[in-house]
Design a protein around this motif. Structure first.
Motif, PDB file in Angstrom:
ATOM      1  N   LEU A  28      -1.664   1.936  -9.351  1.00  0.00           N
ATOM      2  CA  LEU A  28      -0.483   1.799  -8.496  1.00  0.00           C
ATOM      3  C   LEU A  28      -0.360   0.377  -7.954  1.00  0.00           C
ATOM      4  O   LEU A  28       0.756  -0.153  -7.815  1.00  0.00           O
ATOM      5  CB  LEU A  28      -0.562   2.801  -7.344  1.00  0.00           C
ATOM      6  CG  LEU A  28      -0.375   4.271  -7.744  1.00  0.00           C
ATOM      7  CD1 LEU A  28      -0.748   5.182  -6.583  1.00  0.00           C
ATOM      8  CD2 LEU A  28       1.061   4.546  -8.187  1.00  0.00           C
ATOM      9  N   ALA A  29      -1.485  -0.247  -7.643  1.00  0.00           N
ATOM     10  CA  ALA A  29      -1.448  -1.625  -7.150  1.00  0.00           C
ATOM     11  C   ALA A  29      -0.857  -2.562  -8.199  1.00  0.00           C
ATOM     12  O   ALA A  29      -0.030  -3.435  -7.891  1.00  0.00           O
ATOM     13  CB  ALA A  29      -2.852  -2.072  -6.749  1.00  0.00           C
ATOM     14  N   VAL A  30      -1.252  -2.379  -9.458  1.00  0.00           N
ATOM     15  CA  VAL A  30      -0.696  -3.194 -10.549  1.00  0.00           C
ATOM     16  C   VAL A  30       0.781  -2.883 -10.741  1.00  0.00           C
ATOM     17  O   VAL A  30       1.607  -3.793 -10.896  1.00  0.00           O
ATOM     18  CB  VAL A  30      -1.491  -2.931 -11.852  1.00  0.00           C
ATOM     19  CG1 VAL A  30      -0.794  -3.614 -13.037  1.00  0.00           C
ATOM     20  CG2 VAL A  30      -2.922  -3.421 -11.726  1.00  0.00           C
ATOM     21  N   SER A  37      -5.313  -2.330  -0.861  1.00  0.00           N
ATOM     22  CA  SER A  37      -5.281  -1.904   0.542  1.00  0.00           C
ATOM     23  C   SER A  37      -3.902  -1.387   0.934  1.00  0.00           C
ATOM     24  O   SER A  37      -3.774  -0.403   1.668  1.00  0.00           O
ATOM     25  CB  SER A  37      -5.672  -3.064   1.459  1.00  0.00           C
ATOM     26  OG  SER A  37      -7.007  -3.458   1.219  1.00  0.00           O
ATOM     27  N   THR A  38      -2.864  -2.049   0.420  1.00  0.00           N
ATOM     28  CA  THR A  38      -1.495  -1.598   0.703  1.00  0.00           C
ATOM     29  C   THR A  38      -1.262  -0.209   0.128  1.00  0.00           C
ATOM     30  O   THR A  38      -0.684   0.669   0.780  1.00  0.00           O
ATOM     31  CB  THR A  38      -0.481  -2.585   0.107  1.00  0.00           C
ATOM     32  OG1 THR A  38      -0.627  -3.846   0.764  1.00  0.00           O
ATOM     33  CG2 THR A  38       0.948  -2.090   0.297  1.00  0.00           C
ATOM     34  N   ILE A  39      -1.738   0.010  -1.100  1.00  0.00           N
ATOM     35  CA  ILE A  39      -1.577   1.330  -1.730  1.00  0.00           C
ATOM     36  C   ILE A  39      -2.346   2.389  -0.954  1.00  0.00           C
ATOM     37  O   ILE A  39      -1.854   3.511  -0.754  1.00  0.00           O
ATOM     38  CB  ILE A  39      -2.039   1.285  -3.197  1.00  0.00           C
ATOM     39  CG1 ILE A  39      -1.101   0.385  -4.032  1.00  0.00           C
ATOM     40  CG2 ILE A  39      -2.093   2.695  -3.781  1.00  0.00           C
ATOM     41  CD1 ILE A  39       0.335   0.869  -4.081  1.00  0.00           C
ATOM     42  N   ARG A  40      -3.547   2.075  -0.502  1.00  0.00           N
ATOM     43  CA  ARG A  40      -4.328   3.056   0.258  1.00  0.00           C
ATOM     44  C   ARG A  40      -3.599   3.446   1.536  1.00  0.00           C
ATOM     45  O   ARG A  40      -3.612   4.621   1.934  1.00  0.00           O
ATOM     46  CB  ARG A  40      -5.713   2.499   0.574  1.00  0.00           C
ATOM     47  CG  ARG A  40      -6.623   2.383  -0.641  1.00  0.00           C
ATOM     48  CD  ARG A  40      -8.062   2.077  -0.237  1.00  0.00           C
ATOM     49  NE  ARG A  40      -8.895   1.882  -1.418  1.00  0.00           N
ATOM     50  CZ  ARG A  40      -9.152   0.690  -1.964  1.00  0.00           C
ATOM     51  NH1 ARG A  40      -8.641  -0.419  -1.428  1.00  0.00           N
ATOM     52  NH2 ARG A  40      -9.916   0.602  -3.045  1.00  0.00           N
ATOM     53  N   ARG A  41      -2.953   2.472   2.183  1.00  0.00           N
ATOM     54  CA  ARG A  41      -2.180   2.795   3.390  1.00  0.00           C
ATOM     55  C   ARG A  41      -0.996   3.689   3.038  1.00  0.00           C
ATOM     56  O   ARG A  41      -0.675   4.637   3.761  1.00  0.00           O
ATOM     57  CB  ARG A  41      -1.704   1.518   4.082  1.00  0.00           C
ATOM     58  CG  ARG A  41      -2.813   0.750   4.800  1.00  0.00           C
ATOM     59  CD  ARG A  41      -2.248  -0.303   5.717  1.00  0.00           C
ATOM     60  NE  ARG A  41      -1.582  -1.365   4.973  1.00  0.00           N
ATOM     61  CZ  ARG A  41      -2.193  -2.464   4.529  1.00  0.00           C
ATOM     62  NH1 ARG A  41      -3.504  -2.632   4.752  1.00  0.00           N
ATOM     63  NH2 ARG A  41      -1.536  -3.394   3.876  1.00  0.00           N
TER      64      ARG A  41
END
Length: 266
Positions: A28-30, A37-41
C-alpha cells in the motif's frame, strides 16, 4: 497513485480490500507513494471505524458488515439483554473476582452488581467503569490498553499483559456473533485474542449473546474458545443452531423470555 488526500486514500484502501488489490503495509505504501507509517495510521483509523479488519499477517480485509458503535448496539434487543444479565448476576457471589469484557450485554450486567459485597472486578469496558464508579465495596480495576472508540473499551498488548497476571472466579464475555460450530466473532482481532487469554485465566466463562447473534456471521474475525465455556442466550435463538453449538462441547443456557425463579448455585 499519487496526490490523494487522506480521506481519498482511506476510501481507496477500503476499495482495494473489496477488490483484493494491494493489502499489506509495504504494498500500500508503494501504491500510494507514501511512507509505511502513514499507511499504518490509515489502517489503524479504518480498523477503529469498523471499515476493515486486520489479520495477524498484516493484510487487510473488508468487514462483513459495517461494525455498529456501542451506542447503536445498546438499544438492540434490550429486553433480552436484561433477562440474560439477571441470569448472569445470580452466578456472582460476594467476594468473587470477575472479568467483565467489552459489549453492551456485559455492561447491562455490570449495572446490576453494585449491591454484591466485596467484588474484585477487572474490565476493559468503559461502560462498566462508568456503571460501577460508585461501587460501595470491593475493587474495580481498569486493565488499560489502546482505546477503541467503536467499542468504547481498551484492546491490545497492554490489556493482554495485564490479564495474564490475574486469575478470575468468573469471566463474562461479549461477542458479535456465534457460529453453528461454536466459534465466536469480533470485528477487531485484538478482542478475540483477549478473550482467548481470559478463558485460560478464569474458572467459569460465560459468553453473553442475545438470540439475534446466534448463527450470525457479521464479521470475518473468528476464534474457537478453549473449553469449557457456557453460551448464555435467550429463547429467540434458533434451536437447531443451539443444538449444533452444544454438539461441539459448549454448554448452552437459554434464558426464557418469561422470567422464572432461579436459585441455582454455580
Amino acid at each position: 497513485m499519487t496526490h490523494a488526500s487522506t480521506v481519498e486514500r482511506r476510501d481507496k484502501i477500503v476499495q482495494l480490500a473489496i477488490s483484493s488489490g494491494p493489502t499489506n503495509v509495504d504494498e500500500l505504501a508503494v501504491y500510494f507513494n507514501v511512507t509505511s507509517s502513514t499507511i499504518r495510521r490509515d489502517l489503524a483509523r479504518l480498523t477503529s471505524e469498523g471499515r476493515i479488519t486486520r489479520t495477524y499477517g498484516g493484510a487487510i480485509a473488508l468487514v462483513g458488515h459495517a461494525e455498529p458503535s456501542l451506542s447503536e448496539r445498546q438499544s438492540e434487543a434490550h429486553e433480552q439483554k436484561v433477562l440474560i444479565a439477571e441470569w448472569a448476576r445470580k452466578r456472582v457471589l460476594p467476594g468473587d473476582t470477575l472479568l467483565l469484557d467489552l459489549g453492551s450485554s456485559v455492561a447491562t450486567l455490570a449495572s446490576r452488581l453494585k449491591n454484591i459485597e466485596d467484588l474484585s472486578i477487572a474490565t476493559v469496558n468503559l461502560s462498566v467503569i462508568t456503571a460501577l464508579s460508585g461501587l460501595p465495596s470491593g475493587k474495580l480495576y481498569c486493565l488499560g490498553g489502546q482505546y477503541r472508540p467503536l467499542s468504547q473499551g481498551f484492546v491490545g498488548p497492554l490489556a493482554e499483559a495485564a490479564v495474564e497476571r490475574l486469575t478470575f472466579d468468573t469471566a463474562f464475555l461479549g461477542t458479535d456473533g456465534v457460529s453453528p460450530d461454536g466459534e465466536i466473532s469480533e470485528a477487531d482481532l485484538q478482542q478475540l485474542r483477549f478473550k482467548e487469554l481470559v478463558c485460560r485465566r478464569a474458572r467459569n466463562v460465560y459468553v453473553l449473546a442475545h438470540g439475534e447473534k446466534i448463527g450470525q456471521s457479521p464479521v470475518h474475525g473468528w476464534a474457537r474458545l478453549p473449553l469449557p465455556w457456557t453460551l448464555v442466550t435467550d429463547d429467540s435463538a434458533p434451536e437447531d443452531v443451539l443444538a449444533s453449538i452444544q454438539a461441539t462441547g459448549v454448554e448452552v443456557v437459554v434464558v426464557p423470555s418469561t422470567p422464572v425463579d432461579d436459585d441455582t448455585d454455580r
